[in-house]
Design a protein around this motif. Structure first.
Motif, short mmCIF file in Angstrom:
data_model
loop_
_atom_site.label_atom_id
_atom_site.label_comp_id
_atom_site.label_asym_id
_atom_site.label_seq_id
_atom_site.Cartn_x
_atom_site.Cartn_y
_atom_site.Cartn_z
N UNK A 110 -0.47 2.32 5.23
CA UNK A 110 0.43 2.13 4.07
C UNK A 110 1.84 1.76 4.50
N UNK A 111 2.53 1.08 3.60
CA UNK A 111 3.95 0.79 3.83
C UNK A 111 4.80 2.01 3.43
N UNK A 112 4.30 2.79 2.47
CA UNK A 112 5.04 3.96 1.97
C UNK A 112 4.11 5.16 1.87
N UNK A 148 -0.91 -1.08 -4.28
CA UNK A 148 -2.26 -0.58 -4.08
C UNK A 148 -2.11 0.90 -3.75
N UNK A 149 -2.47 1.76 -4.68
CA UNK A 149 -2.23 3.19 -4.58
C UNK A 149 -3.45 3.96 -4.10
N UNK A 150 -3.21 4.89 -3.18
CA UNK A 150 -4.22 5.81 -2.69
C UNK A 150 -3.67 7.22 -2.85
N UNK A 151 -4.53 8.18 -3.16
CA UNK A 151 -4.12 9.58 -3.27
C UNK A 151 -4.85 10.39 -2.22
N UNK A 187 0.84 -1.21 0.00
CA UNK A 187 0.00 0.00 0.00
C UNK A 187 0.88 1.26 0.00
N UNK A 188 0.59 2.15 -0.93
CA UNK A 188 1.31 3.42 -1.05
C UNK A 188 0.29 4.54 -1.04
N UNK A 189 0.56 5.56 -0.24
CA UNK A 189 -0.27 6.76 -0.23
C UNK A 189 0.58 7.91 -0.77
N UNK A 194 3.01 8.60 -10.15
CA UNK A 194 1.68 8.13 -9.74
C UNK A 194 1.13 7.14 -10.77
N UNK A 195 1.26 7.47 -12.04
CA UNK A 195 0.77 6.60 -13.10
C UNK A 195 1.47 5.25 -13.11
N UNK A 196 2.78 5.25 -12.92
CA UNK A 196 3.54 3.99 -12.92
C UNK A 196 3.20 3.13 -11.72
N UNK A 197 3.07 3.76 -10.54
CA UNK A 197 2.68 3.00 -9.35
C UNK A 197 1.28 2.41 -9.55
N UNK A 198 0.39 3.19 -10.10
CA UNK A 198 -0.99 2.76 -10.27
C UNK A 198 -1.11 1.57 -11.23
N UNK A 199 -0.25 1.51 -12.23
CA UNK A 199 -0.31 0.40 -13.21
C UNK A 199 0.39 -0.86 -12.72
#
Length: 119
Positions: free
Chosen positions: A96-98, A32-35, A4-6, A22-27
């Motif tokens: 999140x981990x990051x 698991x990306x949160x903004x 999990x990344x925020x 953000x786009x690369x993390x999301x793909x």
């Protein structure tokens, strides 16, 4: 299990700098990306760039909005405290981990402070 990344964004300029990341993390299926969007993203004087974030990021349910506008400079301390409280609440739920933050404004400072305090 996904990592999990925020990512916190408080204004258009730093969002633009992080947009590719953000786009690369999301793909990437490993993440698991949160903004968290705050600051001038909600201000019509600055183009309400929250709409750009909604267009860029398909998973609208993973965009957390923290509205915080101030009219006077002496209100910034209160707004900073509100952001710390709100970001802390979000991070406690997501765990999140990051945490990614970029910027030099009070919103970024508050978000970084909240993440630091939570470890």
């Amino acid at each position: 299990m996904k990592i999990r990344i925020v990512v916190f964004t408080g204004n258009r300029s730093e969002y633009g700098l992080m947009k590719t990341l953000i786009g690369k993390i999301n793909k990437d299926l490993d993440f698991d990306l949160f903004l968290i969007a705050s600051g001038t993203h909600f201000n019509s004087n600055f183009g309400e760039t929250i709409n750009e974030i909604f267009e860029d990021f398909e998973e609208r349910n993973k965009i957390i909005s923290i509205k915080n506008e101030y009219k006077e400079v002496d209100e910034m301390g209160f707004k900073t405290a509100e952001i710390i409280r709100s970001v802390t609440s979000v991070l406690k739920k997501i765990k999140p981990e990051y945490f990614v933050v970029l910027g030099d404004r009070y919103e970024s400072f508050a978000a970084a402070a909240a993440a630091h305090i939570l470890g």
